[in-house]
Structures are given as structure tokens and as C-alpha cells.
Design a protein around this motif. Structure first.
Motif, PDB file in Angstrom:
ATOM      1  N   MET A   1      21.935  17.601 -11.421  1.00 43.09           N
ATOM      2  CA  MET A   1      22.932  17.705 -10.355  1.00 43.09           C
ATOM      3  C   MET A   1      22.319  17.254  -9.031  1.00 43.09           C
ATOM      4  O   MET A   1      21.171  17.579  -8.736  1.00 43.09           O
ATOM      5  N   THR A   2      23.094  16.497  -8.261  1.00 41.27           N
ATOM      6  CA  THR A   2      22.655  16.037  -6.940  1.00 41.27           C
ATOM      7  C   THR A   2      23.418  16.803  -5.874  1.00 41.27           C
ATOM      8  O   THR A   2      24.644  16.861  -5.888  1.00 41.27           O
ATOM      9  N   LEU A   3      22.676  17.397  -4.950  1.00 45.08           N
ATOM     10  CA  LEU A   3      23.269  18.157  -3.859  1.00 45.08           C
ATOM     11  C   LEU A   3      22.993  17.467  -2.539  1.00 45.08           C
ATOM     12  O   LEU A   3      21.904  16.924  -2.322  1.00 45.08           O
ATOM     13  N   LEU A   4      23.988  17.484  -1.641  1.00 44.02           N
ATOM     14  CA  LEU A   4      23.845  16.845  -0.336  1.00 44.02           C
ATOM     15  C   LEU A   4      23.666  17.879   0.758  1.00 44.02           C
ATOM     16  O   LEU A   4      24.223  18.977   0.690  1.00 44.02           O
ATOM     17  N   GLU A   5      22.879  17.509   1.768  1.00 47.34           N
ATOM     18  CA  GLU A   5      22.717  18.350   2.950  1.00 47.34           C
ATOM     19  C   GLU A   5      22.561  17.438   4.159  1.00 47.34           C
ATOM     20  O   GLU A   5      22.193  16.272   4.039  1.00 47.34           O
ATOM     21  N   SER A   6      22.851  17.973   5.324  1.00 51.02           N
ATOM     22  CA  SER A   6      22.697  17.191   6.551  1.00 51.02           C
ATOM     23  C   SER A   6      21.226  16.966   6.851  1.00 51.02           C
ATOM     24  O   SER A   6      20.388  17.840   6.614  1.00 51.02           O
ATOM     25  N   TYR A   7      20.930  15.789   7.378  1.00 53.90           N
ATOM     26  CA  TYR A   7      19.551  15.437   7.703  1.00 53.90           C
ATOM     27  C   TYR A   7      19.147  16.035   9.036  1.00 53.90           C
ATOM     28  O   TYR A   7      19.916  16.065   9.996  1.00 53.90           O
TER      29      TYR A   7
END
Length: 301
Positions: free
Chosen positions: A1-7
Motif C-alpha cells: 500500500m502507498t500512503l501520501l503525506e504533505s512534504y
């Protein structure tokens, strides 16, 4: 699973280390570090992590210009990052560079409505083998690393070399530049840059003129894990241009990288009609073009 977060800037090194494994099918980690230190990254950025928490990709968007990078076999990250790009394009036209070695990224973008944009030009670069190479330096000039106590002079030479109105742009471009515009490089940017992964003071070069003023500067980002180095940036003060100093700096960078065991020096340049000087200068210095990809576009025609 790929999770996104703010840089955030605190993630810069993690992103750089991921980019190290992917280059040249992506941004050089030193180039990313330079962009981060000088606030030149896209204004909106996300970072992709796998279920072990490792950075496996990133994407960015600003003013219709997108970026998307992940590993060559990572279809999950390509899909999630492509979704993020579509969402952040906000229904407007957006252009994204896509590397030849990333067919999964191309497929993910195509599935979401992106199309090839031949008018946007190629994703290019210039390369030169690392190692000893002959070059001429005018009498009285010398190339050296910056001294630990000359931060002020280092900032000043960059700002003089990169003042927008003094850049070698065509006349129609210069006519649209505000004379009060200045380089964005500051003492704070230098402070951050010097604490960025892959920065090496011995590879932060300046050219000293006969009167001991600084005539130019060049930062070399060498990645010992891959043997690739990037020159970013390189600039010459206007009063010292057309003396072969840019060529000398670039070729000295090749010598220094070779001495450290590196194999190739890269310059992130392209044959731009509105700014041909860098491309032409480095071709004359012996750098050769590197065809890395093309552009894709989404939005109204």
C-alpha cells in the motif's frame, strides 16, 4: 500500500536518498537538495511512503507545472501520485515531465487523461565523463573551494552572477524584467544548503579574479553511492563573462569528481529558445546531450 503525506523540509534527506537510487531517470538528489534549500520546489508537494514507512515517490504541482517520480517497478505509487496530480491540477492545463525509463508512470498518467505534448520539448540534460581534462584559465584567475569564513562573499557572488536583468537572455526577455528584481539566494539559503545531504564545502567552488574578488561560483553535488554528480548552480559575474570561466568551472568539477571516484557529471539543462546560453556553453566544453524523456499534458487544448 502507498500512503501520501504533505512534504516538509524535514523530509528532504529522505527524498534525496530515494532519488539517488533512481537517477538519471529522475531528479539528481543534489539538485533536489538545492531546490529545497532555495525554495524552488513546487509550492504543493506530496511524499509517497510504503507500509514500512520508506519514501517511495513524490509529486509536486505549481502554476501548471507538475513533477512525478517513483521507482521503475512501482505501479502502486505511480497510480496514487498520478491521482494526486490530477486532483491538484484543479481542472486547468498541467504539464509533467515523464522519463523514458518510467513506463508505469506514463501508463498511469495516460489512464488519467494525460497526453504527449511534443511542443513542450524533451526532458534533457548534459553529461561529461569525470576525470582529468584540459582547460584554459585566463592569467590571474584561479579556481578554489570557498573558505569557511567567506559566506558573505559567497552569497554576494551568486547574487551578482544571477541578477535577472544581467542574465544572458534575449533582448525581448530582458525587456520584461523588473530592474529591481534580485536573485533569491540569501545567507539563509546558503546556511540551509550547507546542511543539506551531499553538500561538500570542497566542491563548492569559486573563481578568484586577479584583484582577488570573486568572479563566479559553482556547487557540485557528488553522490558517492552512484558515482553521479550534478553541477547546480553555476554562474559567472557579468563583468567576467566571455572569458571561458564557465567552461573552466565545469571541467574542474569533472576533475574533482573523478578524483573522488565518480564517473559522470550531469547538468540539468535543455536547449531552450529563450535561454540558449547554458546549453551552447556546455556543448562547447565537451558535454554531450542526454535524452531522458518527454512531456505530457492534461487540460483544455
Amino acid at each position: 500500500m502507498t500512503l501520501l503525506e504533505s512534504y516538509t523540509s524535514g523530509q528532504t534527506t529522505q527524498v534525496q536518498r530515494a532519488l539517488s537510487a533512481w537517477f538519471p531517470a529522475g531528479t539528481h538528489p543534489g539538485g533536489f537538495g538545492w531546490e529545497s534549500a532555495t525554495d524552488q520546489l513546487p509550492s504543493s508537494i506530496c511524499v509517497a511512503r510504503n507500509d514500512q514507512g520508506l519514501v517511495v515517490g513524490w509529486a509536486g504541482m505549481a502554476d501548471g507545472e507538475g513533477r512525478i517520480e517513483c521507482g521503475p517497478d512501482d505501479a502502486s505509487s505511480a497510480a496514487v501520485l498520478a491521482d494526486w496530480l490530477v486532483e491538484n491540477a484543479s481542472g486547468t492545463t498541467a504539464n509533467v515531465p515523464v522519463y523514458h525509463a518510467r513506463p508505469l508512470v506514463r501508463a498511469a498518467l495516460t489512464a488519467r487523461g494525460f497526453r504527449d505534448d511534443a511542443d513542450a520539448g524533451v526532458v534533457a540534460g548534459l553529461v561529461h565523463p569525470a576525470g582529468d581534462v584540459e582547460f584554459d584559465l585566463p592569467d590571474g584567475y584561479r579556481i578554489r573551494a570557498i573558505d569557511p569564513d567567506e559566506d558573505t562573499a559567497r552569497v554576494q557572488v551568486h547574487r551578482r552572477a544571477w541578477k535577472p536583468l544581467r542574465m544572458p537572455y534575449p533582448k525581448d526577455i530582458l525587456g520584461r524584467i523588473d530592474p529591481t528584481d534580485e536573485s533569491r539566494f540569501t545567507a539563509q539559503a546558503l546556511w540551509v544548503m550547507k546542511r543539506t545531504w551531499l553538500y561538500d564545502r570542497e566542491l563548492d567552488l569559486v573563481i578568484e579574479a586577479p584583484d582577488r574578488s570573486l568572479a563566479g561560483c559553482c556547487t557540485v553535488w557528488f553522490d558517492p553511492e552512484t558515482g553521479w554528480a550534478e553541477i547546480e548552480p553555476l554562474g559567472i559575474v557579468p563583468e567576467h563573462r566571455r572569458l571561458g570561466l564557465a567552461t573552466a568551472l565545469a571541467l574542474e568539477a569533472c576533475r574533482l569528481v573523478g578524483a573522488r571516484g565518480g564517473h559522470t557529471v550531469f547538468i540539468n539543462s535543455a536547449p531552450l529558445p529563450h535561454y540558449p546560453a547554458p546549453w551552447e556553453t556546455y556543448l562547447r566544453a565537451g558535454f554531450t546531450p542526454l535524452d531522458r524523456g518527454t512531456h505530457m499534458t492534461i487540460g483544455t487544448d
